[in-house]
Design a protein around this motif. Structure first.
Motif, mmCIF file in Angstrom:
data_model
loop_
_atom_site.group_PDB
_atom_site.id
_atom_site.type_symbol
_atom_site.label_atom_id
_atom_site.label_comp_id
_atom_site.label_asym_id
_atom_site.label_seq_id
_atom_site.Cartn_x
_atom_site.Cartn_y
_atom_site.Cartn_z
ATOM 1 N N ALA A 1 47.247 -72.730 -32.611
ATOM 2 C CA ALA A 1 48.041 -73.309 -31.519
ATOM 3 C C ALA A 1 47.323 -73.111 -30.197
ATOM 4 O O ALA A 1 46.473 -72.224 -30.058
ATOM 5 C CB ALA A 1 49.422 -72.661 -31.475
ATOM 6 N N ASN A 2 47.673 -73.955 -29.236
ATOM 7 C CA ASN A 2 47.238 -73.725 -27.863
ATOM 8 C C ASN A 2 48.400 -74.029 -26.934
ATOM 9 O O ASN A 2 49.310 -74.774 -27.273
ATOM 10 C CB ASN A 2 45.967 -74.505 -27.512
ATOM 11 N N GLU A 3 48.337 -73.397 -25.789
ATOM 12 C CA GLU A 3 49.439 -73.493 -24.822
ATOM 13 C C GLU A 3 48.938 -74.134 -23.540
ATOM 14 O O GLU A 3 47.861 -73.799 -23.038
ATOM 15 C CB GLU A 3 49.973 -72.088 -24.542
ATOM 16 N N ARG A 4 49.724 -75.056 -23.042
ATOM 17 C CA ARG A 4 49.483 -75.651 -21.728
ATOM 18 C C ARG A 4 50.724 -75.377 -20.898
ATOM 19 O O ARG A 4 51.727 -74.898 -21.417
ATOM 20 C CB ARG A 4 49.243 -77.149 -21.865
ATOM 21 N N CYS A 5 50.669 -75.732 -19.622
ATOM 22 C CA CYS A 5 51.837 -75.419 -18.790
ATOM 23 C C CYS A 5 53.077 -76.187 -19.223
ATOM 24 O O CYS A 5 54.181 -75.692 -19.097
ATOM 25 C CB CYS A 5 51.535 -75.625 -17.311
ATOM 26 N N GLU A 6 52.916 -77.382 -19.822
ATOM 27 C CA GLU A 6 54.093 -78.176 -20.183
ATOM 28 C C GLU A 6 54.466 -78.112 -21.668
ATOM 29 O O GLU A 6 55.551 -78.521 -22.051
ATOM 30 C CB GLU A 6 53.929 -79.639 -19.748
ATOM 31 N N ASN A 7 53.556 -77.602 -22.529
ATOM 32 C CA ASN A 7 53.880 -77.562 -23.954
ATOM 33 C C ASN A 7 53.025 -76.573 -24.741
ATOM 34 O O ASN A 7 52.048 -76.039 -24.217
ATOM 35 C CB ASN A 7 53.744 -78.963 -24.578
ATOM 36 N N VAL A 8 53.433 -76.370 -25.988
ATOM 37 C CA VAL A 8 52.656 -75.614 -26.964
ATOM 38 C C VAL A 8 52.370 -76.581 -28.108
ATOM 39 O O VAL A 8 53.284 -77.242 -28.610
ATOM 40 C CB VAL A 8 53.443 -74.388 -27.491
ATOM 41 N N THR A 9 51.113 -76.691 -28.487
ATOM 42 C CA THR A 9 50.726 -77.602 -29.571
ATOM 43 C C THR A 9 50.271 -76.799 -30.778
ATOM 44 O O THR A 9 49.398 -75.937 -30.664
ATOM 45 C CB THR A 9 49.603 -78.562 -29.124
ATOM 46 N N LEU A 10 50.887 -77.089 -31.922
ATOM 47 C CA LEU A 10 50.509 -76.480 -33.193
ATOM 48 C C LEU A 10 49.630 -77.482 -33.931
ATOM 49 O O LEU A 10 50.029 -78.631 -34.147
ATOM 50 C CB LEU A 10 51.750 -76.139 -34.026
ATOM 51 N N HIS A 11 48.435 -77.054 -34.316
ATOM 52 C CA HIS A 11 47.474 -77.909 -35.019
ATOM 53 C C HIS A 11 47.415 -77.503 -36.487
ATOM 54 O O HIS A 11 47.268 -76.317 -36.792
ATOM 55 C CB HIS A 11 46.065 -77.745 -34.423
ATOM 56 N N ILE A 12 47.509 -78.482 -37.383
ATOM 57 C CA ILE A 12 47.320 -78.254 -38.812
ATOM 58 C C ILE A 12 46.183 -79.183 -39.213
ATOM 59 O O ILE A 12 46.333 -80.408 -39.226
ATOM 60 C CB ILE A 12 48.592 -78.551 -39.645
ATOM 61 N N LYS A 13 45.039 -78.586 -39.525
ATOM 62 C CA LYS A 13 43.807 -79.346 -39.722
ATOM 63 C C LYS A 13 43.254 -79.062 -41.112
ATOM 64 O O LYS A 13 43.187 -77.897 -41.528
ATOM 65 C CB LYS A 13 42.812 -78.891 -38.652
#
Length: 192
Positions: A105-117
């Motif tokens: 995952a990575n975090e930005r000021c407006e969201n958290v994105t979960l990556h499944i690769k």
């Protein structure tokens, strides 16, 4: 062995039943969800635990990192979504090659994105816009022994929309597929 074959078939049946139950309840998600601050690593670990047998059986190595983040979601429904994604990744791995799924995952000021690769067989570019359509199995789903229903990713998209979570997909044939779940930080969800 016979026991292994029975275990595999039981796992498939259990997954189809779970899909059916979630599909039946998907139109009334708002009556059956509870949005709360949830630990992303706990959600991912729950899904890994549920799919442990499948991952071992398919000899898929799993890498997880950067999951020590919090998101607003219903952990039961999002775990189901994650299960569908992991099961799809496992189903469409390349034969005879080292299979891998990476979750981070990575975090930005407006969201958290979960990556499944994954490093599976990938999806044709012209089919990417249709993978979330109900009943769409695509070229890969018609491959012998895959037995695709075309309902898993449709349910993922539908449930993510109900929960206010973005879902995106990118893929390259013979390279792999990546699905991103985007959890907003500033939305009506964290008001509840």
């Amino acid at each position: 062995t016979v026991t292994k074959s029975i275990d595999e078939e039981l796992l498939k049946i259990e997954n189809y039943i779970e899909q059916t139950l979630f599909y039946a309840r998907s139109n009334t998600v708002e009556k059956d969800y509870y949005i709360s601050l949830s630990k992303l690593n706990e959600i991912v670990n729950e899904s890994i635990k549920k799919n442990k047998m499948l991952l071992i059986q398919e000899k898929i190595s799993l890498k997880t990192h950067d999951l020590d983040l919090y998101v607003y979601t219903d952990s039961k429904w999002i775990t189901f979504v994650l299960n569908q994604i992991i099961q799809n990744s496992a189903k469409y791995m390349k034969q005879g090659e080292e299979s891998e799924i990476e979750i981070y995952a990575n975090e930005r000021c407006e969201n958290v994105t979960l990556h499944i690769k994954d490093n599976g067989i990938g999806i044709r570019e012209e089919e990417l816009t249709r993978v979330f359509d109900k009943g769409f199995t695509g070229t890969n789903g018609r491959i012998q022994n895959k037995k695709s229903t075309g309902i898993g990713l449709y349910l993922c998209k539908k449930l993510c929309e109900k929960l206010g979570i973005g879902i995106e997909i990118s893929s390259e044939v013979l390279v792999g597929t990546q699905i991103r779940l985007i959890f907003p930080k500033n939305s009506y969800l964290n008001m509840k």
